[in-house]
Design a protein around this motif. Structure first.
Motif, PDB file in Angstrom:
ATOM      1  N   VAL A 228       0.916  -1.145   0.141  1.00 56.82           N
ATOM      2  CA  VAL A 228       0.054  -0.228   0.032  1.00 56.82           C
ATOM      3  C   VAL A 228       0.779   1.246   0.141  1.00 56.82           C
ATOM      4  O   VAL A 228       1.851   1.251   0.693  1.00 56.82           O
ATOM      5  N   ALA A 229       0.381   2.179  -0.840  1.00 59.77           N
ATOM      6  CA  ALA A 229       1.168   3.477  -0.756  1.00 59.77           C
ATOM      7  C   ALA A 229       0.442   4.614  -0.358  1.00 59.77           C
ATOM      8  O   ALA A 229      -0.948   4.594  -1.059  1.00 59.77           O
ATOM      9  N   VAL A 230       0.681   5.626   0.495  1.00 62.71           N
ATOM     10  CA  VAL A 230      -0.100   6.779   0.506  1.00 62.71           C
ATOM     11  C   VAL A 230       0.649   7.877   0.466  1.00 62.71           C
ATOM     12  O   VAL A 230       2.007   8.020   0.905  1.00 62.71           O
ATOM     13  N   GLY A 231       0.105   8.808  -0.332  1.00 66.57           N
ATOM     14  CA  GLY A 231       0.940  10.106  -0.686  1.00 66.57           C
ATOM     15  C   GLY A 231       2.277   9.637  -1.388  1.00 66.57           C
ATOM     16  O   GLY A 231       3.300  10.513  -1.431  1.00 66.57           O
ATOM     17  N   GLY A 232       2.213   8.599  -2.301  1.00 65.32           N
ATOM     18  CA  GLY A 232       3.516   8.097  -3.112  1.00 65.32           C
ATOM     19  C   GLY A 232       4.434   7.251  -2.475  1.00 65.32           C
ATOM     20  O   GLY A 232       5.462   7.113  -2.820  1.00 65.32           O
ATOM     21  N   GLN A 233       4.158   7.240  -0.884  1.00 66.69           N
ATOM     22  CA  GLN A 233       5.254   6.452  -0.180  1.00 66.69           C
ATOM     23  C   GLN A 233       4.872   5.097   0.207  1.00 66.69           C
ATOM     24  O   GLN A 233       3.657   5.122   0.550  1.00 66.69           O
ATOM     25  N   VAL A 234       5.327   4.170   0.159  1.00 63.89           N
ATOM     26  CA  VAL A 234       4.995   2.785   0.661  1.00 63.89           C
ATOM     27  C   VAL A 234       4.868   2.710   2.179  1.00 63.89           C
ATOM     28  O   VAL A 234       5.642   3.246   2.983  1.00 63.89           O
ATOM     29  N   CYS A 235       3.782   2.385   2.556  1.00 66.15           N
ATOM     30  CA  CYS A 235       3.483   2.410   4.304  1.00 66.15           C
ATOM     31  C   CYS A 235       4.594   1.663   5.001  1.00 66.15           C
ATOM     32  O   CYS A 235       4.553   2.199   6.048  1.00 66.15           O
ATOM     33  N   SER A 236       4.966   0.761   4.378  1.00 70.82           N
ATOM     34  CA  SER A 236       5.952  -0.002   5.445  1.00 70.82           C
ATOM     35  C   SER A 236       7.074   0.822   5.692  1.00 70.82           C
ATOM     36  O   SER A 236       7.889   0.586   6.555  1.00 70.82           O
ATOM     37  N   VAL A 237       7.434   1.775   4.898  1.00 66.25           N
ATOM     38  CA  VAL A 237       8.392   2.767   5.052  1.00 66.25           C
ATOM     39  C   VAL A 237       8.017   4.077   5.742  1.00 66.25           C
ATOM     40  O   VAL A 237       8.633   4.409   6.725  1.00 66.25           O
ATOM     41  N   SER A 238       6.827   4.426   5.281  1.00 64.05           N
ATOM     42  CA  SER A 238       6.552   5.666   5.880  1.00 64.05           C
ATOM     43  C   SER A 238       5.784   5.547   7.020  1.00 64.05           C
ATOM     44  O   SER A 238       5.737   6.625   7.924  1.00 64.05           O
ATOM     45  N   GLY A 239       5.172   4.336   7.255  1.00 65.87           N
ATOM     46  CA  GLY A 239       4.333   4.402   8.576  1.00 65.87           C
ATOM     47  C   GLY A 239       3.126   4.940   8.680  1.00 65.87           C
ATOM     48  O   GLY A 239       2.327   4.963   9.451  1.00 65.87           O
ATOM     49  N   SER A 240       2.668   5.536   7.258  1.00 71.49           N
ATOM     50  CA  SER A 240       1.307   6.190   7.164  1.00 71.49           C
ATOM     51  C   SER A 240       0.103   5.228   7.275  1.00 71.49           C
ATOM     52  O   SER A 240       0.354   3.995   6.854  1.00 71.49           O
ATOM     53  N   PRO A 241      -1.070   5.406   7.981  1.00 72.70           N
ATOM     54  CA  PRO A 241      -2.077   4.570   7.871  1.00 72.70           C
ATOM     55  C   PRO A 241      -2.848   4.691   6.396  1.00 72.70           C
ATOM     56  O   PRO A 241      -2.883   5.741   5.777  1.00 72.70           O
ATOM     57  N   ALA A 242      -3.394   3.503   6.138  1.00 77.30           N
ATOM     58  CA  ALA A 242      -3.963   3.546   4.911  1.00 77.30           C
ATOM     59  C   ALA A 242      -5.593   2.770   5.158  1.00 77.30           C
ATOM     60  O   ALA A 242      -5.647   1.761   5.771  1.00 77.30           O
ATOM     61  N   ALA A 243      -6.348   3.603   4.963  1.00 76.40           N
ATOM     62  CA  ALA A 243      -7.922   3.239   5.140  1.00 76.40           C
ATOM     63  C   ALA A 243      -9.008   3.797   4.312  1.00 76.40           C
ATOM     64  O   ALA A 243      -8.791   4.812   3.842  1.00 76.40           O
ATOM     65  N   PHE A 244      -9.578   3.295   3.584  1.00 78.03           N
ATOM     66  CA  PHE A 244     -10.332   3.261   2.500  1.00 78.03           C
ATOM     67  C   PHE A 244     -11.714   2.490   2.711  1.00 78.03           C
ATOM     68  O   PHE A 244     -11.424   1.488   2.916  1.00 78.03           O
ATOM     69  N   PHE A 245     -12.784   3.082   2.487  1.00 82.59           N
ATOM     70  CA  PHE A 245     -13.823   2.046   2.166  1.00 82.59           C
ATOM     71  C   PHE A 245     -14.973   2.450   1.161  1.00 82.59           C
ATOM     72  O   PHE A 245     -14.770   3.589   0.660  1.00 82.59           O
TER      73      PHE A 245
END
Length: 141
Positions: A52-69
């Motif tokens: 998963v990427a949020v804002g162009g950065q992979v979440c495993s690297v950025s730590g950004s949360p990814a939630a979509f419904f």
């Protein structure tokens, strides 16, 4: 008809949070659509943070949360009703996952009754039969 799917980074989920989302989303959906909860179907798709990427950065690297419904309603449901569902789903995810609501995205899809099927029959036909049955009950009851 009420179908909702939540797409969430698995790092945000536990067994307890998943159960809360599934149960509370079912209740929210049934309440807002004035539909029996037995008709709801709610799913969670889990994604590894590296997928998963949020804002162009992979979440495993950025730590950004990814939630979509995503949720589906029959065409003709009022904008206000669809908005309430989206707001309540956002609040649910924010509260349960401890994620800022600003990070959550959602989508509503509207489907024509003749393009939605229940037990292989178009919802338009089922709806017609339900209306006729209620009218007969009123006339005889």
């Amino acid at each position: 008809m009420p179908i909702a799917t939540f797409h969430i980074s698995e790092a945000l989920l536990t067994a307890e949070s998943s159960a809360r989302i599934l149960e509370q989303a079912s209740a929210i959906y049934a309440q807002e659509l004035d539909s029996p909860v037995e008709r709801t179907r709610v799913f969670i798709n889990r994604y590894q943070a590296g997928a998963v990427a949020v804002g162009g950065q992979v979440c495993s690297v950025s730590g950004s949360p990814a939630a979509f419904f995503e949720f589906i309603v029959l065409e003709g449901r009022p904008f206000e009703q669809r908005t309430r569902i989206a707001e309540r789903f956002t609040t649910l995810l924010s509260d349960v996952l401890a994620v800022d609501a600003a990070a959550i995205r959602g989508r509503c899809s509207q489907v024509k009754p003749e393009d939605w099927f229940i037990a292989g029959a178009p919802a338009s036909e089922i709806r017609k039969r339900e209306v006729e049955a209620r009218q007969q009950e009123k006339a005889h009851g």
